[in-house]
Design an enzyme around this catalytic site. Structure first.
Site, PDB file in Angstrom:
ATOM      1  N   TYR A  66      50.610  25.114  92.102  1.00 62.02           N
ATOM      2  CA  TYR A  66      49.197  25.281  91.715  1.00 62.02           C
ATOM      3  C   TYR A  66      48.719  24.153  90.798  1.00 62.02           C
ATOM      4  CZ  TYR A  66      49.926  30.179  93.261  1.00 62.02           C
ATOM      5  OH  TYR A  66      50.243  31.313  93.963  1.00 62.02           O
ATOM      6  N   ARG A  97      33.503  37.830  85.404  1.00 65.60           N
ATOM      7  CA  ARG A  97      34.373  38.526  86.355  1.00 65.60           C
ATOM      8  C   ARG A  97      35.754  38.823  85.757  1.00 65.60           C
ATOM      9  NH1 ARG A  97      33.031  35.454  92.084  1.00 65.60           N
ATOM     10  NH2 ARG A  97      31.076  36.551  92.493  1.00 65.60           N
ATOM     11  N   ASN A 137      37.113  42.477  86.198  1.00 63.85           N
ATOM     12  CA  ASN A 137      38.372  42.781  86.894  1.00 63.85           C
ATOM     13  C   ASN A 137      39.370  43.510  85.992  1.00 63.85           C
ATOM     14  OD1 ASN A 137      37.195  41.463  89.020  1.00 63.85           O
ATOM     15  ND2 ASN A 137      38.424  39.597  88.849  1.00 63.85           N
TER      16      ASN A 137
HETATM   17  N1  LIG Z   1      52.772  33.978  96.501  1.00 60.43           N
HETATM   18  C1  LIG Z   1      51.855  33.439  97.245  1.00 60.43           C
HETATM   19  O1  LIG Z   1      52.128  32.838  98.304  1.00 60.43           O
HETATM   20  C2  LIG Z   1      50.424  33.523  96.825  1.00 60.43           C
HETATM   21  C3  LIG Z   1      49.412  33.168  97.727  1.00 60.43           C
HETATM   22  C4  LIG Z   1      48.093  33.285  97.292  1.00 60.43           C
HETATM   23  C5  LIG Z   1      47.817  33.727  96.015  1.00 60.43           C
HETATM   24  N2  LIG Z   1      48.831  34.037  95.136  1.00 60.43           N
HETATM   25  C6  LIG Z   1      48.558  34.516  93.761  1.00 60.43           C
HETATM   26  O2  LIG Z   1      47.689  35.653  93.844  1.00 60.43           O
HETATM   27  C7  LIG Z   1      46.527  35.401  93.056  1.00 60.43           C
HETATM   28  C8  LIG Z   1      45.338  36.155  93.587  1.00 60.43           C
HETATM   29  O3  LIG Z   1      45.097  35.819  94.937  1.00 60.43           O
HETATM   30  P1  LIG Z   1      43.965  34.806  95.428  1.00 60.43           P
HETATM   31  O4  LIG Z   1      43.565  33.915  94.308  1.00 60.43           O
HETATM   32  O5  LIG Z   1      44.453  34.167  96.658  1.00 60.43           O
HETATM   33  O6  LIG Z   1      42.777  35.728  95.878  1.00 60.43           O
HETATM   34  P2  LIG Z   1      41.931  36.945  95.238  1.00 60.43           P
HETATM   35  O7  LIG Z   1      42.291  37.145  93.821  1.00 60.43           O
HETATM   36  O8  LIG Z   1      42.016  38.046  96.210  1.00 60.43           O
HETATM   37  O9  LIG Z   1      40.465  36.408  95.390  1.00 60.43           O
HETATM   38  C9  LIG Z   1      39.953  35.372  94.646  1.00 60.43           C
HETATM   39  C10 LIG Z   1      38.509  35.204  95.116  1.00 60.43           C
HETATM   40  O10 LIG Z   1      37.778  36.373  94.729  1.00 60.43           O
HETATM   41  C11 LIG Z   1      36.671  35.983  93.940  1.00 60.43           C
HETATM   42  N3  LIG Z   1      36.503  37.010  92.890  1.00 60.43           N
HETATM   43  C12 LIG Z   1      37.319  37.278  91.846  1.00 60.43           C
HETATM   44  N4  LIG Z   1      36.859  38.302  91.110  1.00 60.43           N
HETATM   45  C13 LIG Z   1      35.707  38.712  91.715  1.00 60.43           C
HETATM   46  C14 LIG Z   1      34.765  39.728  91.436  1.00 60.43           C
HETATM   47  N5  LIG Z   1      34.897  40.533  90.388  1.00 60.43           N
HETATM   48  N6  LIG Z   1      33.690  39.853  92.266  1.00 60.43           N
HETATM   49  C15 LIG Z   1      33.544  39.055  93.337  1.00 60.43           C
HETATM   50  N7  LIG Z   1      34.413  38.068  93.652  1.00 60.43           N
HETATM   51  C16 LIG Z   1      35.486  37.901  92.852  1.00 60.43           C
HETATM   52  C17 LIG Z   1      37.023  34.622  93.394  1.00 60.43           C
HETATM   53  O11 LIG Z   1      35.857  33.867  93.196  1.00 60.43           O
HETATM   54  P3  LIG Z   1      35.497  33.161  91.774  1.00 60.43           P
HETATM   55  O12 LIG Z   1      36.692  32.375  91.341  1.00 60.43           O
HETATM   56  O13 LIG Z   1      34.322  32.316  92.145  1.00 60.43           O
HETATM   57  O14 LIG Z   1      35.165  34.288  90.851  1.00 60.43           O
HETATM   58  C18 LIG Z   1      37.866  34.025  94.507  1.00 60.43           C
HETATM   59  O15 LIG Z   1      37.024  33.463  95.507  1.00 60.43           O
HETATM   60  C19 LIG Z   1      46.410  33.881  93.144  1.00 60.43           C
HETATM   61  O16 LIG Z   1      45.458  33.361  92.260  1.00 60.43           O
HETATM   62  C20 LIG Z   1      47.827  33.483  92.903  1.00 60.43           C
HETATM   63  O17 LIG Z   1      48.166  33.609  91.523  1.00 60.43           O
HETATM   64  C21 LIG Z   1      50.123  33.959  95.549  1.00 60.43           C
END
Ligand SMILES: NC(=O)c1ccc[n+]([C@@H]2O[C@H](COP(=O)([O-])OP(=O)(O)OC[C@H]3O[C@@H](n4cnc5c(N)ncnc54)[C@H](OP(=O)(O)O)[C@@H]3O)[C@@H](O)[C@H]2O)c1
Length: 278
Positions: free
Chosen positions: A52, A239, A243
């Site tokens: 990251y 947010r 959250n």
């Molecule tokens: N192990 C793996 O392979 C792997 C893969 C992917 C992710 N991860 C981990 O999992 C974490 C979470 O997953 P992710 O980042 O992929 O996706 P996520 O948390 O499901 O979604 C993030 C998205 O949701 C939006 N968001 C966040 N809070 C919100 C709210 N209250 N209302 C509306 N939209 C909201 C964000 O936009 P804004 O930023 O514009 O608010 C962003 O576009 C990652 O950050 C990472 O640490 C691990």
């Protein structure tokens, strides 16, 4: 107003805060800003990874927060190409984070094409014994990958971090985890920024209205009541608070069932077999 975050017990007699901060797509400067804001409002669990490119920013936020190390839960991950040299990789991550140990170190992807993840698991066992990480686990593992490490090791991963959200609920894999004493972490809990759950599942709006919460809060609360560990990522300060504010209401059993019914087997991120990037 926020409420204390629950903890989940893990199979090595440790526990993990059930909600944390995700940091994918936040590089150092943004990660520093967001992690600082998150720690200031009560987040104590941060999920990062070498890939990251934000461990330095997160480490700075941790140091400047003044929060005692023991009050924090920090996860980072071993990247694919580093599987043959896990000690070097965790040492570099710890240097960037400015920490003496992490709480959890994960194999980020099995990347079975490389043939190195089983040996990497044996290396992680030693890193744990040496105190560089308190717990060890895996990410994006399928049952066959869990079997492969179980064949050479008595140490069971404390958890498996996998894509999981209402459209892709991983029911079979979660049942497998339950049999093996492995907790489940949901990555992409809100749809990974790749899919808009409010459009894909219009009924979520009704649920959110009924509970006087946002759709994101209802979805995150669903993860919590399913016993999953979540760490939504956001770059927005408002947010972050939204959250975190999911411990002051409860989704009814019927509504939990309704959300379980939205499972469409719809993966929005990479599949385990595809996660073989350098
Ligand atoms: N192990 C793996 O392979 C792997 C893969 C992917 C992710 N991860 C981990 O999992 C974490 C979470 O997953 P992710 O980042 O992929 O996706 P996520 O948390 O499901 O979604 C993030 C998205 O949701 C939006 N968001 C966040 N809070 C919100 C709210 N209250 N209302 C509306 N939209 C909201 C964000 O936009 P804004 O930023 O514009 O608010 C962003 O576009 C990652 O950050 C990472 O640490 C691990």
């Amino acid at each position: 107003m926020t409420f204390p975050v629950n903890s989940i017990s893990l199979n090595d007699d440790t526990s993990i805060p059930q909600l944390g901060l995700g940091t994918y797509r936040l590089e150092d400067d943004d990660a520093y800003r967001v992690a600082s804001d998150a720690l200031a409002i009560g987040y104590r669990h941060i999920d990062t990874a070498r890939i990251y490119k934000n461990e330095t920013g997160i480490g700075r936020a941790i140091r400047e927060s003044g929060i005692p190390r023991d009050d924090l839960y920090i996860t980072t991950k071993l990247w694919n190409g580093d599987q043959p040299k896990a000690r070097d990789a965790i040492s570099s991550s710890l240097d960037r984070l400015g920490l003496e140990h992490v709480d959890l170190y994960l194999i980020h992807w099995p990347a079975p094409q490389r043939g190195t993840y089983v040996d990497a698991w044996k290396q992680l066992e030693v890193l744990k014994q040496d105190g560089l990480t308190t717990s060890i686990g895996v990410s994006n593992f399928e049952p066959e990958h869990l079997d492969a490490i179980a064949a050479v090791s008595d140490v069971v991963p404390v958890l498996n971090q996998v894509e999981l959200h209402p459209l892709f609920q991983q029911k079979a894999l979660r049942a497998e985890h339950a049999k093996r004493g492995i907790a489940t972490e949901s990555w992409g809990p809100l749809g990974h920024g790749s899919v808009d759950l409010s459009t894909e599942i219009p009924a979520l709006a009704n649920l959110a209205a009924r509970y006087e919460k946002t759709i994101a809060q209802v979805v995150l609360r669903w993860h919590i009541q399913e016993g999953l560990i979540v760490f939504p990522k956001t770059s927005h300060k408002d947010r972050l608070a939204e959250n975190l504010s999911i411990f002051d209401f409860e989704i009814s059993a019927d509504d939990m069932d309704e959300i379980r019914g939205f499972d469409a087997g719809h993966r929005v991120g990479a599949a385990p077999a595809d996660g073989n990037w350098d």
